[in-house]
Design an enzyme around this catalytic site. Structure first.
Site, mmCIF file in Angstrom:
data_model
loop_
_atom_site.group_PDB
_atom_site.id
_atom_site.type_symbol
_atom_site.label_atom_id
_atom_site.label_comp_id
_atom_site.label_asym_id
_atom_site.label_seq_id
_atom_site.Cartn_x
_atom_site.Cartn_y
_atom_site.Cartn_z
ATOM 1 N N PHE A 15 4.731 -3.478 8.727
ATOM 2 C CA PHE A 15 3.631 -3.042 9.594
ATOM 3 C C PHE A 15 2.668 -4.198 9.916
ATOM 4 O O PHE A 15 2.537 -4.620 11.073
ATOM 5 C CB PHE A 15 2.938 -1.866 8.905
ATOM 6 C CG PHE A 15 1.576 -1.502 9.401
ATOM 7 C CD1 PHE A 15 1.289 -1.442 10.757
ATOM 8 C CD2 PHE A 15 0.570 -1.178 8.489
ATOM 9 C CE1 PHE A 15 0.030 -1.079 11.198
ATOM 10 C CE2 PHE A 15 -0.690 -0.820 8.930
ATOM 11 C CZ PHE A 15 -0.970 -0.776 10.274
ATOM 12 N N LEU A 37 13.872 -5.457 4.766
ATOM 13 C CA LEU A 37 13.914 -4.270 5.626
ATOM 14 C C LEU A 37 13.866 -2.968 4.819
ATOM 15 O O LEU A 37 14.310 -1.924 5.297
ATOM 16 C CB LEU A 37 15.150 -4.296 6.550
ATOM 17 C CG LEU A 37 15.309 -5.564 7.398
ATOM 18 C CD1 LEU A 37 16.525 -5.451 8.326
ATOM 19 C CD2 LEU A 37 14.054 -5.828 8.247
ATOM 20 N N GLY A 40 10.264 -2.429 6.399
ATOM 21 C CA GLY A 40 10.125 -3.013 7.729
ATOM 22 C C GLY A 40 11.316 -2.702 8.617
ATOM 23 O O GLY A 40 12.292 -2.080 8.192
ATOM 24 N N ALA A 81 5.869 -6.848 -0.173
ATOM 25 C CA ALA A 81 5.577 -6.136 -1.433
ATOM 26 C C ALA A 81 6.167 -4.739 -1.378
ATOM 27 O O ALA A 81 6.475 -4.232 -0.293
ATOM 28 C CB ALA A 81 4.066 -6.020 -1.632
ATOM 29 N N TYR A 150 1.151 -1.025 -9.350
ATOM 30 C CA TYR A 150 0.874 -1.674 -8.065
ATOM 31 C C TYR A 150 -0.430 -2.470 -8.139
ATOM 32 O O TYR A 150 -0.490 -3.648 -7.801
ATOM 33 C CB TYR A 150 0.781 -0.595 -6.972
ATOM 34 C CG TYR A 150 0.381 -1.125 -5.622
ATOM 35 C CD1 TYR A 150 1.320 -1.677 -4.764
ATOM 36 C CD2 TYR A 150 -0.948 -1.075 -5.202
ATOM 37 C CE1 TYR A 150 0.952 -2.175 -3.524
ATOM 38 C CE2 TYR A 150 -1.325 -1.570 -3.965
ATOM 39 C CZ TYR A 150 -0.371 -2.115 -3.133
ATOM 40 O OH TYR A 150 -0.747 -2.612 -1.901
ATOM 41 N N VAL A 194 -2.530 7.789 5.542
ATOM 42 C CA VAL A 194 -2.778 9.142 6.054
ATOM 43 C C VAL A 194 -2.777 9.180 7.594
ATOM 44 O O VAL A 194 -2.306 10.151 8.190
ATOM 45 C CB VAL A 194 -4.085 9.728 5.474
ATOM 46 C CG1 VAL A 194 -5.316 8.953 5.920
ATOM 47 C CG2 VAL A 194 -4.212 11.192 5.799
HETATM 48 C C1 UD1 Z 1 -4.476 4.277 -1.062
HETATM 49 C C2 UD1 Z 1 -2.986 4.211 -1.311
HETATM 50 C C3 UD1 Z 1 -2.662 5.003 -2.538
HETATM 51 C C4 UD1 Z 1 -3.464 4.434 -3.723
HETATM 52 C C5 UD1 Z 1 -4.961 4.414 -3.384
HETATM 53 C C6 UD1 Z 1 -5.748 3.708 -4.481
HETATM 54 C C7 UD1 Z 1 -1.719 3.996 0.759
HETATM 55 C C8 UD1 Z 1 -1.022 4.675 1.867
HETATM 56 N N1 UD1 Z 1 -2.282 4.805 -0.164
HETATM 57 O O1 UD1 Z 1 -4.788 5.648 -1.010
HETATM 58 O O2 UD1 Z 1 -1.285 4.953 -2.783
HETATM 59 O O3 UD1 Z 1 -3.280 5.220 -4.865
HETATM 60 O O4 UD1 Z 1 -5.176 3.705 -2.155
HETATM 61 O O5 UD1 Z 1 -6.244 2.541 -4.090
HETATM 62 O O6 UD1 Z 1 -1.781 2.782 0.693
HETATM 63 N N2 UD1 Z 1 -4.121 12.695 2.597
HETATM 64 C C9 UD1 Z 1 -4.028 13.951 3.122
HETATM 65 N N3 UD1 Z 1 -2.848 14.327 3.704
HETATM 66 C C10 UD1 Z 1 -1.768 13.485 3.771
HETATM 67 C C11 UD1 Z 1 -1.883 12.198 3.225
HETATM 68 C C12 UD1 Z 1 -3.084 11.829 2.639
HETATM 69 O O7 UD1 Z 1 -4.974 14.742 3.062
HETATM 70 O O8 UD1 Z 1 -0.718 13.887 4.308
HETATM 71 C C13 UD1 Z 1 -5.408 12.281 1.997
HETATM 72 C C14 UD1 Z 1 -5.263 11.651 0.641
HETATM 73 O O9 UD1 Z 1 -5.169 12.635 -0.369
HETATM 74 C C15 UD1 Z 1 -6.541 10.805 0.575
HETATM 75 C C16 UD1 Z 1 -6.761 10.383 2.026
HETATM 76 O O10 UD1 Z 1 -5.969 11.271 2.811
HETATM 77 O O11 UD1 Z 1 -7.614 11.566 0.121
HETATM 78 C C17 UD1 Z 1 -6.323 8.969 2.315
HETATM 79 O O12 UD1 Z 1 -4.996 8.809 1.828
HETATM 80 P P1 UD1 Z 1 -4.183 7.436 1.884
HETATM 81 O O13 UD1 Z 1 -3.946 7.069 3.284
HETATM 82 O O14 UD1 Z 1 -3.013 7.579 0.983
HETATM 83 O O15 UD1 Z 1 -5.203 6.345 1.329
HETATM 84 P P2 UD1 Z 1 -5.907 6.224 -0.112
HETATM 85 O O16 UD1 Z 1 -6.265 7.548 -0.674
HETATM 86 O O17 UD1 Z 1 -7.030 5.262 0.073
#
Ligand code: UD1
Length: 319
Positions: A15, A37, A40, A81, A150, A194
């Site tokens: 990405f 890949l 990616g 990574a 991680y 998300v």
């Molecule tokens: C990111 C990391 C996560 C890590 C966290 C800690 C990514 C994509 N995620 O999470 O693995 O543990 O930082 O630093 O890099 N959500 C929904 N519906 C969905 C998906 C997510 O409601 O289908 C919510 C999640 O529960 C969260 C928010 O959206 O509360 C953001 O989620 P995400 O994009 O995973 O980011 P982080 O929570 O910051």
């Protein structure tokens, strides 16, 4: 900003890596990428004929040795990574090989063979702050709590990278990405970013009105969402500034937005109303996260995209 240079991008078909490669290739740079890949896709690269593409893991010592003997790099962006925190919990040994050991090997190869290097930029993550709840999250915090394989590997790689500057004078910097979003982000896993999952759900909803988006919690959780093009600017600033040698930088916007607000913005931009199902919060989820970017601003950074502008551009490219 970076032109007429020879550049290695690990994770260059992913990405962020492919967005960077596509940008740099337009500026007359010679771009070399390494990517297995696993996440990616070569289709992410606009002009793959002009790029030296090496399809293998960054854990392949044979490949790394070959690439480092074939080229003298000006810049190296180490973005490759295992990006999924959930996968790292499932498989800590594999994660350690990819996310940590490869970094150390790259550092050693640079020390032995790369005399012209202007900068290695290592991509770390806001995950290193873990559940250290002080806001905004600042590079100066003396307490950090990396909670997962991680996060621990990102933190230890980051320290090694920066200490190679103080110990051996290798020009290095590190960045801690907050929640990056934009075109080419892979929505395949439930633990993908998300916004990529959300946009994918809108696409499905257009053809199947029974589709719903699952929000974990009440949707009032906030994140510092940064558009990928701002990340590309930040990476180049960090790579080219003399001030950033041996330093780590938050890469965010300094602002936070709730998930409910993101859904409202997308509903508005798409003139749709996505059905939302509110479920129990995910275990380990933090409620609020945003960065301070004062340090990055001192290098001249100013984010060009707020979430509205970023979403608009994302939709233009990918909806
Ligand atoms: C990111 C990391 C996560 C890590 C966290 C800690 C990514 C994509 N995620 O999470 O693995 O543990 O930082 O630093 O890099 N959500 C929904 N519906 C969905 C998906 C997510 O409601 O289908 C919510 C999640 O529960 C969260 C928010 O959206 O509360 C953001 O989620 P995400 O994009 O995973 O980011 P982080 O929570 O910051």
């Amino acid at each position: 900003m970076i032109s007429n240079n020879t550049i290695l991008i690990t994770g260059g078909a992913g990405f962020i890596g492919s967005t960077l490669a596509n940008h740099l290739i337009k500026k007359e740079n010679k771009v070399v990428i390494i990517d297995d890949l696993s996440m990616g896709n070569l289709e992410n690269l606009d002009n793959s004929k002009k790029i030296d593409i090496n399809i293998d893991s960054i854990t392949s010592e044979t490949l790394l040795r070959k690439v480092f003997s074939d080229y003298q790099f000006d810049y190296i962006f180490h973005l490759g990574a295992i990006a999924s925190v959930a996968d790292s919990v499932e498989n800590p040994t594999k994660t350690h090989e990819v996310n940590f050991e490869s970094t150390l090997l790259i550092l050693e190869l640079i020390r032995k063979s790369q005399k012209n290097l202007k900068r290695l930029v290592f991509s770390s993550s806001a995950a290193v702050y873990g559940d250290e709840l002080t806001l905004p999250k600042s590079e100066d915090h003396s307490v950090i709590r990396p909670l997962t394989p991680y996060a621990v590997d990102k933190y230890s790689s980051e320290r090694y990278v920066l200490n190679y500057y103080s110990l051996y004078g290798i020009p290095t910097s590190a960045v801690r990405f907050f929640n990056v979003y934009g075109p080419k982000q892979n929505p395949a896993s439930p633990y993908s970013g998300v916004i990529s999952i959300l946009l994918n759900t809108y696409k499905k909803f257009k053809v199947d009105p029974t589709v719903k988006f699952n929000v974990f919690g009440d949707g009032e959780q906030t994140r510092d969402f940064i558009f990928v093009e701002d990340v590309i600017s930040a990476l180049q600033l960090v790579a080219t500034s003399p001030k950033s040698l041996g330093e780590v930088y938050n890469v965010g916007t300094g602002n936070s937005t709730s998930l409910n607000d993101i859904i409202n913005i997308l509903d508005n931009l798409l003139s749709l109303k996505i059905p939302v199902e509110y479920l129990k919060a995910r275990k380990g989820d933090i409620m609020h996260s945003f960065s301070t970017i004062e340090k990055l601003k001192q290098l001249g950074f100013s984010p060009e995209y707020d979430v509205y502008k970023g979403m608009k551009k994302y939709l233009e490219k990918e909806f």
